[in-house]
Write an enzyme that holds these catalytic residues in place. Sequence first.
Site, PDB file in Angstrom:
ATOM      1  CG  ASP A  19       2.834  -2.057   5.611  1.00 26.56           C
ATOM      2  OD1 ASP A  19       3.350  -2.974   4.946  1.00 26.56           O
ATOM      3  OD2 ASP A  19       2.091  -1.189   5.123  1.00 26.56           O
ATOM      4  CD  GLU A  65       1.498  -1.753  -6.539  1.00 28.67           C
ATOM      5  OE1 GLU A  65       0.293  -1.727  -6.272  1.00 28.67           O
ATOM      6  OE2 GLU A  65       2.226  -0.745  -6.497  1.00 28.67           O
ATOM      7  CB  THR A  92      -5.065  -3.794   1.640  1.00 25.57           C
ATOM      8  OG1 THR A  92      -4.686  -3.017   0.503  1.00 25.57           O
ATOM      9  CG2 THR A  92      -6.580  -3.800   1.769  1.00 25.57           C
ATOM     10  NE  ARG A 123       0.007   0.396  -3.959  1.00 25.01           N
ATOM     11  CZ  ARG A 123       0.944   0.345  -3.004  1.00 25.01           C
ATOM     12  NH1 ARG A 123       0.674   0.763  -1.794  1.00 25.01           N
ATOM     13  NH2 ARG A 123       2.132  -0.148  -3.262  1.00 25.01           N
ATOM     14  CD  GLN A 172       6.954  -0.783  -4.373  1.00 19.48           C
ATOM     15  OE1 GLN A 172       7.043  -0.478  -3.190  1.00 19.48           O
ATOM     16  NE2 GLN A 172       5.798  -1.027  -4.969  1.00 19.48           N
TER      17      GLN A 172
END
Length: 366
Positions: free
Chosen positions: A208, A53, A58, A186, A212
């Site tokens: 990327d 997050e 992005t 998302r 988590q």
Amino acid sequence: MGCGSSSEAGPAPGGAVIDTGNAAQSSAVDRELERARQEEEGKVKLLLLGAGESGKSTIFKQMRILFGAPLTEEEKSQITPVVYINTITSMKILVTETTNLGYQEEVEEDNRQHFDLVANTPDNAVIDATVGSAIKALWKDAGVKKAWERRAEYQIVESVKYYFNEIDRIMAEDYVATQQDMLLARVRTSGIVTERYVIDGKGFEMYDVGGQRNERKKWIHCFDDVTAVIFVAALSEYDQVLMEDSSMNRMAEAVDLFEEICNNRYFTNSSMILFLNKKDLFEEKIKAVHIGDQEGFGDFPAKFGQKDYYDAGVEYFLKKFLDVNRNPDRVVYNHVTCATDSRNVKVVFNATKDIIMRKNFEDAGI
């Protein structure tokens, strides 16, 4: 000499015979392998790391916008249902938490039917005028707003408010996702995603990876010969906890992870670049949530509401990251970013690119 072959064999010293055609072919293969090796060595390899997050994906999508091919109509149509899902699931979370936090009785009576409608809407439903109107009404409701103000106490993606504010457009019959919708969509990253670009004649490869905890073991596959690590941390998450561990503050987790990455032997020769991201959400949050009131950040020196509070907050968290760098010779380049702002990302990436290229020249002795 048969007509089925164009190669010729000739005598060599010692009576051996050399097939000049095969030798030429082998030489061509060697040259191609050497060219490929040089091309691979010349690539700039960027590894995006950070906790979940934080906004890594992005930034990854912004690179596609800035340096890759534009979104096709087919890709826009594929993003549209993701926007629907993000919007519906987030409002359902908000509806649930409005009840859990005791604000259901404060929901306006006219909105009770919308409350029930959203709660029973399938996650993958199309947002039509009926569902959209319900979401719009609830987003304006005083009881729901109170639950939103306490969003640090549960898991919801903060940037989803953009979709709530754009609900008139999203519920239109002819709605197709825009570039900005795509940036804010998302979808949790799992595994490793790679994009390749040519920027100013130079090959760039960007990775990327999932942020988590259960995804981090997969990062090892990206560690080989990385030119630079771009570590992304969300400034605005100083009052939030991890999705996978409700006892761990997200900012504290980001600092711990940065310490592990910054001092990792795999990255000894890689440039280390820190993006303090979500500055827009941070600027908004500090108007209501004092940094010094959060567990672990009681030493924050600024008083709530003072004129330079934003700058003091950025400096405070930046120092937390820089202090865990145990290598006195390592420079940690840093930028404050808003991953959803294409202009900001372009300026920051151009500065980052200059840093990377300068280091490449230094390493090459140029």
